[in-house]
Design a protein around this motif. Sequence first.
Motif, PDB file in Angstrom:
ATOM      1  N   GLN A 279       0.832  -1.207   0.000  1.00 47.12           N
ATOM      2  CA  GLN A 279       0.000   0.000   0.000  1.00 47.12           C
ATOM      3  C   GLN A 279       0.865   1.256   0.000  1.00 47.12           C
ATOM      4  OE1 GLN A 279       0.738  -1.643   2.700  1.00 47.12           O
ATOM      5  NE2 GLN A 279       0.822  -0.286   4.467  1.00 47.12           N
TER       6      GLN A 279
ATOM      7  N   ARG B  49       2.015   1.917  -3.567  1.00 49.33           N
ATOM      8  CA  ARG B  49       0.895   2.415  -4.383  1.00 49.33           C
ATOM      9  C   ARG B  49       0.468   3.830  -3.996  1.00 49.33           C
ATOM     10  NH1 ARG B  49      -0.653  -3.125  -3.880  1.00 49.33           N
ATOM     11  NH2 ARG B  49      -2.081  -2.602  -2.197  1.00 49.33           N
ATOM     12  N   ALA B  50       0.722   4.221  -2.758  1.00 46.38           N
ATOM     13  CA  ALA B  50       0.375   5.569  -2.304  1.00 46.38           C
ATOM     14  C   ALA B  50       1.604   6.481  -2.291  1.00 46.38           C
ATOM     15  CB  ALA B  50      -0.245   5.503  -0.905  1.00 46.38           C
TER      16      ALA B  50
ATOM     17  N   GLU C 102       1.314  10.291  -3.214  1.00 49.57           N
ATOM     18  CA  GLU C 102       0.653  11.113  -2.199  1.00 49.57           C
ATOM     19  C   GLU C 102       1.554  11.327  -0.993  1.00 49.57           C
ATOM     20  OE1 GLU C 102      -0.835   8.716  -3.919  1.00 49.57           O
ATOM     21  OE2 GLU C 102      -2.406   9.856  -4.939  1.00 49.57           O
TER      22      GLU C 102
ATOM     23  N   ASP D 223      -5.584  -2.362   1.169  1.00 50.42           N
ATOM     24  CA  ASP D 223      -5.551  -1.694  -0.126  1.00 50.42           C
ATOM     25  C   ASP D 223      -5.096  -0.252   0.075  1.00 50.42           C
ATOM     26  OD1 ASP D 223      -7.718   0.383  -1.048  1.00 50.42           O
ATOM     27  OD2 ASP D 223      -8.784  -0.939   0.355  1.00 50.42           O
TER      28      ASP D 223
ATOM     29  N   HIS E 155      -6.125   2.567  -0.991  1.00 49.28           N
ATOM     30  CA  HIS E 155      -7.070   3.689  -1.009  1.00 49.28           C
ATOM     31  C   HIS E 155      -7.131   4.417   0.334  1.00 49.28           C
ATOM     32  CE1 HIS E 155      -8.327   2.714  -5.013  1.00 49.28           C
ATOM     33  NE2 HIS E 155      -8.632   1.468  -4.640  1.00 49.28           N
TER      34      HIS E 155
ATOM     35  N   VAL F 244      -3.943   6.520   0.631  1.00 43.61           N
ATOM     36  CA  VAL F 244      -4.013   7.659  -0.291  1.00 43.61           C
ATOM     37  C   VAL F 244      -4.932   8.727   0.299  1.00 43.61           C
ATOM     38  CG1 VAL F 244      -4.896   8.399  -2.550  1.00 43.61           C
ATOM     39  CG2 VAL F 244      -3.455   6.365  -2.379  1.00 43.61           C
ATOM     40  N   ARG F 245      -6.101   8.312   0.769  1.00 45.71           N
ATOM     41  CA  ARG F 245      -7.063   9.254   1.355  1.00 45.71           C
ATOM     42  C   ARG F 245      -6.466   9.934   2.597  1.00 45.71           C
ATOM     43  NH1 ARG F 245     -10.963   6.023   1.816  1.00 45.71           N
ATOM     44  NH2 ARG F 245     -10.564   5.374   3.944  1.00 45.71           N
TER      45      ARG F 245
END
Length: 160
Positions: A87, A90-91, A94, A132, A134, A137-138
């Motif tokens: 994760q 993938r982030a 950000e 995950d 997301h 990222v958030r």
Amino acid sequence: MIVDLPRGGSVLQRVTLGARVSARLRVAALDRALAGGAVPESDVALTLHARRLISPTARRQLARTLRGIVESARRPSQPPARWPGAQVARAGAELLALAERLERPEAVDARGVARVRVLLGDGGGPLHVNRDAHGLVRAAREVVAALEPEAGQGDSRHGP
């Protein structure tokens, strides 16, 4: 030091050695309080801690930590090492944007910097738990937004 009173108004309060020691010993609790929205000027220890958080040195150190985590995630891990998880890779964009914002000379809100510290230190949070990307990222985007000073706020939200 000026401290805001809960029902309005302000009072001048002396910064004692005890308050300074308390602020140093309660770092994690003060981070959580600020990250949760506590007003830095509501307590001497919060104010002292907030001033340390917004210092260029503290901000650069947090940015270096974020960059190091992203860099580690991009390298193949060697067993038994498991962190940072997928994760983080993938982030990465950000997290790097967050690091970049911390390093910019513009003022930051101490509560946002505290949120960075909580994100880094929360072992059950999105940075440390390989779920995950997301959520991470958030979280990174929310923290970048939280770094922006609110108009008309007190001086502990301003940077160098």
